[in-house]
Enzyme design. Structure first.
Site, short mmCIF file in Angstrom:
data_model
loop_
_atom_site.label_atom_id
_atom_site.label_comp_id
_atom_site.label_asym_id
_atom_site.label_seq_id
_atom_site.Cartn_x
_atom_site.Cartn_y
_atom_site.Cartn_z
N LYS A 137 13.61 -28.02 51.13
CA LYS A 137 14.31 -28.33 49.87
C LYS A 137 14.00 -29.76 49.42
O LYS A 137 13.86 -30.04 48.23
CB LYS A 137 15.82 -28.16 50.07
N ASN A 172 12.28 -30.85 45.91
CA ASN A 172 12.81 -31.83 44.96
C ASN A 172 11.80 -32.92 44.65
O ASN A 172 11.72 -33.41 43.52
CB ASN A 172 14.10 -32.45 45.50
#
Length: 476
Positions: free
Chosen positions: A183, A187
């Site tokens: 994750k 990002n």
């Protein structure tokens, strides 16, 4: 109401929408929030009439969950997560599951997974992407941590996750902090994508002096091709919004915010020894944007370069499109390089094709492009670098002329394109057999006796030269 299937703590926007998503998919959910009023407001509002109940204190919350308990934290990363874990532990039994669905640093997730296992509690660090809409109707979910815990919550997460062409955008990532790591990289790539789009917008508007309505048409057209993505789509929408006959965007202050995950990605790349140059520049561009008052002062001191060149409008638009697409390839290449190195150093077995698949729907960087990455890793699961896949080889070679022309024009016109130019520099370094690092290593050996390897000797043998003495004797 029977005992809840899952509990969620933290009723900010993401938490509320995930709960509604779970309820819509047939799960009974119990919620808790430090502010009791927020629980009451939620139950009296959007949650009314759904299979959702509230608790006003932690013990009642835990007692209302079916065994093994499954508790998801949607709270601010850092100390708040640790605080809630400590509050929950006295009310849990061995085999219960705690799930951190926030943007936690992967190393914190590694620590929490180990700490909870020592107490008999199963811990998951789950990356959730998609914003408010994704959380409500189908996010991209990246689970990692305790593999046994995944088996207990898989049916819930895969039910609420986004689906693309029948594939679920939620697959097991790996142990420890792997889910939150992926994750984090997601990002970071998001930072890169957004900066590249802004640079394309800036170039077209400044060099061609296009009206915003025409820029909206260009981005809408680009969204029909290989640049098709959520971020291109919303950019076209944003460019269509007017207020009192003027584009609303011109009234938005040009200082970009951030929550830190892009910074974490850049820091980790330095720690891992991976040249994550484009994403790093995207983070730095946000920092530069925050220097608003200083930039206003500087704009009155320094003027743009004189630039009087006849430009073919259609050709330049295509060049900027090529620059955007080629730079995007570099951004994702660097992101997957970072994940590959992390997997090597941390002992994870990451399935890169599955990661690309998880990002195809629900998340902020969802795009057609990710399908090509999925295919690349299906064709060669051991692929060393995305640029060595035939599709991406051909794509970047085809786009590089426009890429170079767009950047050259940007330099001459004084339009900053840090991410695009950084991507091109990386590509040129990547494709160069011999870089000037030989001179750099000689400099290090000269002033610090750091030694060097020789091209005419086997790798792993190191040498030191007295460069000053040799230079003096050469003069003689």
């Amino acid at each position: 109401m029977e005992k809840a299937d899952i509990g969620l703590i933290g009723l900010a926007v993401m938490g509320q929408n995930l709960v509604l998503n779970m309820a819509d998919n047939g799960f009974n959910v119990i919620v808790y929030n430090r502010s009791v009023q927020k629980v009451d407001d939620f139950l009296a509002g959007e949650a009314q009439g759904k299979s959702i109940i509230g608790a006003k204190e932690i013990k009642a919350f835990c007692d209302s969950l079916a065994s093994p308990r499954k508790i998801m934290l949607m709270v601010k990363a850092g100390e708040v997560v640790d605080s809630f874990i400590e509050q929950l532990l006295p009310h849990l039994d061995e085999g219960d599951v705690i799930i951190d669905g926030g943007n936690s640093l992967y190393s914190d997730t590694q620590r929490r997974t180990t700490s909870c296992e020592a107490k008999g509690i199963l811990f998951l660090g789950v990356g959730v992407s998609g914003g408010e809409e994704g959380a409500r109707f189908g996010p991209s979910i990246m689970p990692g941590g305790n593999k046994k815990a995944w088996g207990l919550v898989k049916h819930i997460f895969q039910a609420i996750a986004a689906k693309v062409d029948g594939d679920v955008c939620c697959q097991w990532v790996g142990e420890g902090g792997a889910g939150h790591y992926v994750k984090m990289v997601h990002n970071g790539i998001e930072y890169g994508d957004m900066q590249l789009i802004c640079e394309a917008f800036h170039l077209l508007r400044e060099v061609l002096q296009l009206e915003v309505s025409e820029l909206a048409e260009i981005f809408s057209e680009w969204n029909n091709g290989d640049l098709n993505s959520y971020l291109i789509e919303i950019t076209a929408d944003i460019l269509k919004v007017e207020e009192n006959g003027e584009w609303l965007g011109d009234k938005v202050l040009d200082t970009a915010g951030q929550k830190g995950t892009g910074k974490w990605t850049g820091i980790n790349a330095l720690e891992m020894g991976v040249p994550l140059t484009l994403i790093g520049e995207a983070v730095f561009a946000r920092y530069l944007s925050s220097l608003k008052e200083t930039r206003v002062t500087a704009s009155k001191v320094f003027s743009a370069p004189t630039y009087d060149v006849d430009i073919d409008k259609a050709v330049f638009i295509d060049a900027v499109r090529d620059a955007l697409f080629a730079s995007k390839i570099i951004s994702y290449t660097q992101g997957f390089m970072l994940m590959k190195e992390a997997a090597s150093q941390l002992g994870w077995k990451l399935a890169y094709g599955d990661i690309a698949l998880m990002w195809r729907g629900g998340c902020i960087i969802r795009s057609q492009f990710l399908g090509d990455i999925k295919v690349a890793y299906e064709n060669n699961p051991e692929l060393d670098n995305l640029l060595l896949d035939r599709y991406f080889q051909n794509a970047i070679v085809k786009a590089q002329r426009g890429w170079r022309d767009a950047i050259a024009t940007a330099v001459q016109a004084g339009v900053p394109v840090p991410a695009m130019s950084s991507g091109l520099a990386f590509y040129d370094g990547f494709r160069t057999e011999k870089l000037p690092a030989n001179l750099l290593q000689a400099q290090r050996d000269y002033f610090g006796a750091h030694t060097y390897e020789r091209t005419d000797k086997p790798r792993g043998e190191f040498f030191h030269s007295d460069w000053k003495k040799l230079a003096t004797s050469s003069d003689a």
